[in-house]
Design a protein around this motif. Structure first.
Motif, PDB file in Angstrom:
ATOM      1  N   ILE A 450       0.648  -1.043   0.034  1.00  0.00           N
ATOM      2  CA  ILE A 450       0.054  -0.030   0.124  1.00  0.00           C
ATOM      3  C   ILE A 450       1.026   1.116  -0.102  1.00  0.00           C
ATOM      4  N   PRO A 451       1.804   1.492   0.781  1.00  0.00           N
ATOM      5  CA  PRO A 451       2.731   2.511   0.865  1.00  0.00           C
ATOM      6  C   PRO A 451       3.741   2.807  -0.407  1.00  0.00           C
ATOM      7  N   LEU A 452       3.853   1.545  -0.912  1.00  0.00           N
ATOM      8  CA  LEU A 452       4.615   1.346  -2.278  1.00  0.00           C
ATOM      9  C   LEU A 452       3.735   2.324  -3.423  1.00  0.00           C
ATOM     10  N   ALA A 453       2.540   1.613  -3.508  1.00  0.00           N
ATOM     11  CA  ALA A 453       1.779   2.112  -4.575  1.00  0.00           C
ATOM     12  C   ALA A 453       1.355   3.610  -4.334  1.00  0.00           C
ATOM     13  N   THR A 454       1.005   3.887  -3.161  1.00  0.00           N
ATOM     14  CA  THR A 454       0.861   5.258  -2.992  1.00  0.00           C
ATOM     15  C   THR A 454       2.018   6.418  -3.273  1.00  0.00           C
ATOM     16  N   ALA A 455       3.273   5.923  -2.567  1.00  0.00           N
ATOM     17  CA  ALA A 455       4.285   6.589  -3.140  1.00  0.00           C
ATOM     18  C   ALA A 455       4.527   6.567  -4.520  1.00  0.00           C
ATOM     19  N   THR A 456       4.541   5.601  -5.070  1.00  0.00           N
ATOM     20  CA  THR A 456       4.605   5.653  -6.831  1.00  0.00           C
ATOM     21  C   THR A 456       3.648   6.681  -7.311  1.00  0.00           C
ATOM     22  N   ALA A 457       2.413   6.387  -7.089  1.00  0.00           N
ATOM     23  CA  ALA A 457       1.460   7.584  -7.458  1.00  0.00           C
ATOM     24  C   ALA A 457       1.794   8.874  -7.381  1.00  0.00           C
ATOM     25  N   VAL A 458       2.216   9.246  -6.275  1.00  0.00           N
ATOM     26  CA  VAL A 458       2.543  10.543  -5.745  1.00  0.00           C
ATOM     27  C   VAL A 458       3.629  11.272  -6.436  1.00  0.00           C
ATOM     28  N   ILE A 459       4.871  10.380  -6.414  1.00  0.00           N
ATOM     29  CA  ILE A 459       6.098  10.710  -7.354  1.00  0.00           C
ATOM     30  C   ILE A 459       5.838  10.855  -8.780  1.00  0.00           C
ATOM     31  N   VAL A 460       5.314   9.918  -9.224  1.00  0.00           N
ATOM     32  CA  VAL A 460       5.125  10.032 -10.543  1.00  0.00           C
ATOM     33  C   VAL A 460       4.156  11.357 -11.001  1.00  0.00           C
ATOM     34  N   SER A 461       3.196  11.424 -10.177  1.00  0.00           N
ATOM     35  CA  SER A 461       2.292  12.800 -10.460  1.00  0.00           C
ATOM     36  C   SER A 461       3.254  14.091 -10.340  1.00  0.00           C
ATOM     37  N   LEU A 462       4.006  14.136  -9.324  1.00  0.00           N
ATOM     38  CA  LEU A 462       4.984  15.300  -8.978  1.00  0.00           C
ATOM     39  C   LEU A 462       5.790  15.303 -10.358  1.00  0.00           C
ATOM     40  N   LEU A 463       6.259  14.367 -10.827  1.00  0.00           N
ATOM     41  CA  LEU A 463       7.457  14.469 -11.862  1.00  0.00           C
ATOM     42  C   LEU A 463       6.673  14.667 -13.267  1.00  0.00           C
ATOM     43  N   ASP A 464       5.365  14.195 -13.272  1.00  0.00           N
ATOM     44  CA  ASP A 464       4.751  14.675 -14.647  1.00  0.00           C
ATOM     45  C   ASP A 464       4.774  15.858 -15.045  1.00  0.00           C
ATOM     46  N   ARG A 465       5.116  16.386 -16.214  1.00  0.00           N
ATOM     47  CA  ARG A 465       5.416  17.959 -16.528  1.00  0.00           C
ATOM     48  C   ARG A 465       3.901  18.180 -17.101  1.00  0.00           C
ATOM     49  N   ARG A 466       2.923  17.195 -17.253  1.00  0.00           N
ATOM     50  CA  ARG A 466       1.620  17.773 -17.854  1.00  0.00           C
ATOM     51  C   ARG A 466       0.699  18.033 -16.722  1.00  0.00           C
ATOM     52  N   GLY A 467       1.138  17.602 -15.540  1.00  0.00           N
ATOM     53  CA  GLY A 467       0.308  18.174 -14.222  1.00  0.00           C
ATOM     54  C   GLY A 467      -1.087  17.641 -14.467  1.00  0.00           C
ATOM     55  N   ALA A 468      -1.820  18.036 -13.530  1.00  0.00           N
ATOM     56  CA  ALA A 468      -3.188  17.624 -13.324  1.00  0.00           C
ATOM     57  C   ALA A 468      -4.139  18.399 -14.480  1.00  0.00           C
ATOM     58  N   PRO A 469      -5.153  17.925 -14.619  1.00  0.00           N
ATOM     59  CA  PRO A 469      -6.051  18.325 -15.770  1.00  0.00           C
ATOM     60  C   PRO A 469      -6.460  19.793 -15.243  1.00  0.00           C
ATOM     61  N   LEU A 470      -6.736  20.640 -16.384  1.00  0.00           N
ATOM     62  CA  LEU A 470      -7.178  22.191 -15.890  1.00  0.00           C
ATOM     63  C   LEU A 470      -8.120  22.185 -15.026  1.00  0.00           C
ATOM     64  N   ARG A 471      -9.341  21.390 -15.448  1.00  0.00           N
ATOM     65  CA  ARG A 471     -10.633  21.475 -14.686  1.00  0.00           C
ATOM     66  C   ARG A 471     -10.549  20.669 -13.426  1.00  0.00           C
ATOM     67  N   THR A 472      -9.426  20.429 -12.828  1.00  0.00           N
ATOM     68  CA  THR A 472      -9.314  19.643 -11.438  1.00  0.00           C
ATOM     69  C   THR A 472      -9.876  20.377 -10.483  1.00  0.00           C
ATOM     70  N   ASP A 473      -9.860  21.600 -10.209  1.00  0.00           N
ATOM     71  CA  ASP A 473     -10.165  22.451  -9.144  1.00  0.00           C
ATOM     72  C   ASP A 473     -11.676  22.552  -9.258  1.00  0.00           C
ATOM     73  N   ARG A 474     -12.359  22.633 -10.454  1.00  0.00           N
ATOM     74  CA  ARG A 474     -13.783  23.012 -10.578  1.00  0.00           C
ATOM     75  C   ARG A 474     -14.372  21.349 -10.360  1.00  0.00           C
ATOM     76  N   PHE A 475     -13.792  20.220 -10.475  1.00  0.00           N
ATOM     77  CA  PHE A 475     -14.224  18.977 -10.246  1.00  0.00           C
ATOM     78  C   PHE A 475     -14.086  18.487  -8.793  1.00  0.00           C
ATOM     79  N   LEU A 476     -13.031  19.042  -8.043  1.00  0.00           N
ATOM     80  CA  LEU A 476     -12.859  18.803  -6.676  1.00  0.00           C
ATOM     81  C   LEU A 476     -13.893  19.862  -5.991  1.00  0.00           C
ATOM     82  N   SER A 477     -14.197  21.039  -6.524  1.00  0.00           N
ATOM     83  CA  SER A 477     -15.158  21.635  -5.740  1.00  0.00           C
ATOM     84  C   SER A 477     -16.475  21.014  -5.826  1.00  0.00           C
ATOM     85  N   ARG A 478     -16.859  20.388  -6.758  1.00  0.00           N
ATOM     86  CA  ARG A 478     -18.136  19.566  -6.861  1.00  0.00           C
ATOM     87  C   ARG A 478     -18.007  18.526  -5.934  1.00  0.00           C
ATOM     88  N   LEU A 479     -17.243  17.879  -5.396  1.00  0.00           N
ATOM     89  CA  LEU A 479     -16.970  16.645  -4.755  1.00  0.00           C
ATOM     90  C   LEU A 479     -17.135  17.273  -3.285  1.00  0.00           C
TER      91      LEU A 479
END
Length: 485
Positions: A450-479
């Protein structure tokens, strides 16, 4: 043992399931009815249905067998099963309902705007679901072997055919009625015999040594800290990754209703776990000879006739057999509903017709696996499913709801890492048969997968130059925006 009574009990459950499913079919008309019951299920009905599908063969038969084998150590499973819903309540129940999705892959695609992430999620959902259905089919086979001497394949085929027919006929709306009924039946089927047996033992000649029921070596001083902690982590986190559990929250009218549903589920499953565990303790008194791997799962079917010889004990056994089949059917139908929704939308057209075809396919695959494999301990089989769910879907669902920087590449990397690490741990542990310093880490791998999978998701996301989708804040606001009154 009266075979006729047991088979009558099974037949009554089959008839009741078909009749209730037929009633649900009358009001299942739209695509939304089939996928999420048109999001109109009240908290009480939904909690009953969730509890009905969550309380599987591993709980109905396997938990009492585990307590018979391991004494107090067996109680860690119900503690983890019930407490997992606390995490669901706090972290994901309400946001998932507000997302407006039909399935977990729907949610992942909407959150990450990635078809690749959706496909990987769908694959994880199918693997977890099929792994969970197989123990239900094995449990049905074991039950008919014990009570009627029938070949093991008869029980598996019976459950698979009934599940495919019920899900294909009425979808989520029909299955909701079936599962809600089956929860109360299962509770009654164990509660009545446990109460009667407990009274009989307390007032009869069945003297017993408390040290036999609660041996010191099975108490807290005898626990393996790593194995126990890893198991609890898997059970706590795994609930958030079970597709048939999460899809239920999409059927609630609002996020607040989803939250109330979860509170009721915690109460309902806790009561059932206390009763099932109690049967295992009673088994330690009257059936200690069954405390062997592969045999212990039958203790709930054997104890009543030992305490009450004659027709009364046979009637109690028939009641338990009926409840056991309700457990197999309820969990299997919930899983097939959730899997059929995924396949219908990802492989076919997403129509009612494709949903029905998907339901049949999702029943045939685990049936084939069940017929080709030998049953292991029911609780340990279900426990492995929780480990896989906790290491693949749970971290992504949790990060998707609460961490805005999660990316599609990070999610895919996390799920693949978690799934592969669980698979390798199981294969290597089986190959070395528990020998070596790493054996505990392989037998209960959740503490590191579980920590390995979580850490992998976090590290790869932080290194991903494309970043999160542009509409992320709007989607999270709805949640996270409270529901309007």
């Amino acid at each position: 043992m009266n075979v006729a009574l047991d088979l009558v009990g099974v037949a009554l459950i089959v008839v009741a399931t078909l009749l209730i499913g037929a009633y649900g079919l009358r009001i299942s008309r739209t695509t939304s009815d089939f996928f999420v019951a048109s999001r109109t299920v009240s908290p009480v009905w939904n909690a009953s249905a969730i509890s009905g599908e969550y309380l599987s063969a591993g709980t109905f038969l396997g938990l009492s067998g585990l307590v018979l084998l391991d004494g107090a150590r067996g109680f860690w499973f119900p503690i983890g099963y019930a407490a997992g819903y606390l995490l669901v309540l706090v972290f994901v129940a309400t946001p998932l309902r507000r997302s407006g999705a039909y399935t977990i892959p729907d949610f992942v695609e909407a959150r990450l705007e990635s078809l690749a992430a959706r496909r990987v999620t769908s694959a994880a959902v199918l693997v977890i679901g099929w792994l969970y259905i197989v123990p239900q089919l094995h449990g049905a086979g074991i039950t008919l072997v014990v009570v009627a001497g029938l070949p093991e394949w008869v029980g598996a085929v019976t459950v698979a055919v009934l599940v495919a027919a019920a899900v294909a006929a009425g979808g989520m709306r029909a299955i909701t009625f079936v599962q809600a009924f089956q929860y109360w039946l299962k509770l009654t089927a164990l509660l009545v015999p446990v109460i009667l047996i407990a009274f009989a033992l307390s007032g009869g000649p069945h003297d017993f040594d408390p040290a036999l029921v609660f041996p010191a070596e099975a108490g807290p001083s005898g626990f393996d800290a790593y194995a126990t902690g890893s198991l609890l982590l898997a059970l706590l986190m795994g609930t958030m990754g079970l597709p048939h559990v999460l899809v239920r929250f999409y059927t609630s009218p609002t996020g607040a209703a989803a939250r109330r549903t979860t509170v009721l589920v915690i109460a309902m499953v806790s009561v059932f776990y206390a009763v099932s565990s109690g049967m295992g303790l009673l088994g330690r008194i009257v059936a200690p000879d069954l405390a062997e791997p592969g045999v212990a799962d039958t203790v709930a079917l054997v104890v009543p006739s030992r305490v009450f010889p004659g027709i009364f004990g046979e009637l109690l056994t028939a009641l338990i057999v009926a409840g056991a089949f309700a457990a197999f059917l309820a969990t299997s139908t919930g899983l097939v509903v959730s899997l059929a929704g995924v396949i219908s939308q990802d492989v076919f057209s997403g129509s009612v017709r494709s949903f029905r075809l998907s339901a049949v396919l999702c029943s045939l695959v685990p049936l084939a696996v069940a017929l080709l494999t030998a049953p292991a301990g029911l609780v340990s089989s279900v426990g492995m499913v929780f480990i896989v769910a906790a290491s693949t879907l749970s971290p992504i669902v949790l990060l998707g709801v609460w961490w805005r920087r999660l990316t599609a590449r990070g999610a895919v990397a996390g799920m693949v890492t978690g799934g592969v690490s669980c698979g390798l741990a199981a294969l290597i542990h089986g190959a070395i048969d528990g020998v070596g310093v790493a054996a505990p880490l392989l037998a209960q791998p959740a503490a590191w997968t579980i920590p390995l999978a979580t850490a992998t998701a976090v590290i790869v996301s932080l290194l991903d130059r494309r970043g999160a989708p542009l509409r992320t804040d709007r989607f999270l606001s709805r949640l996270h925006t409270p529901d309007r009154a």
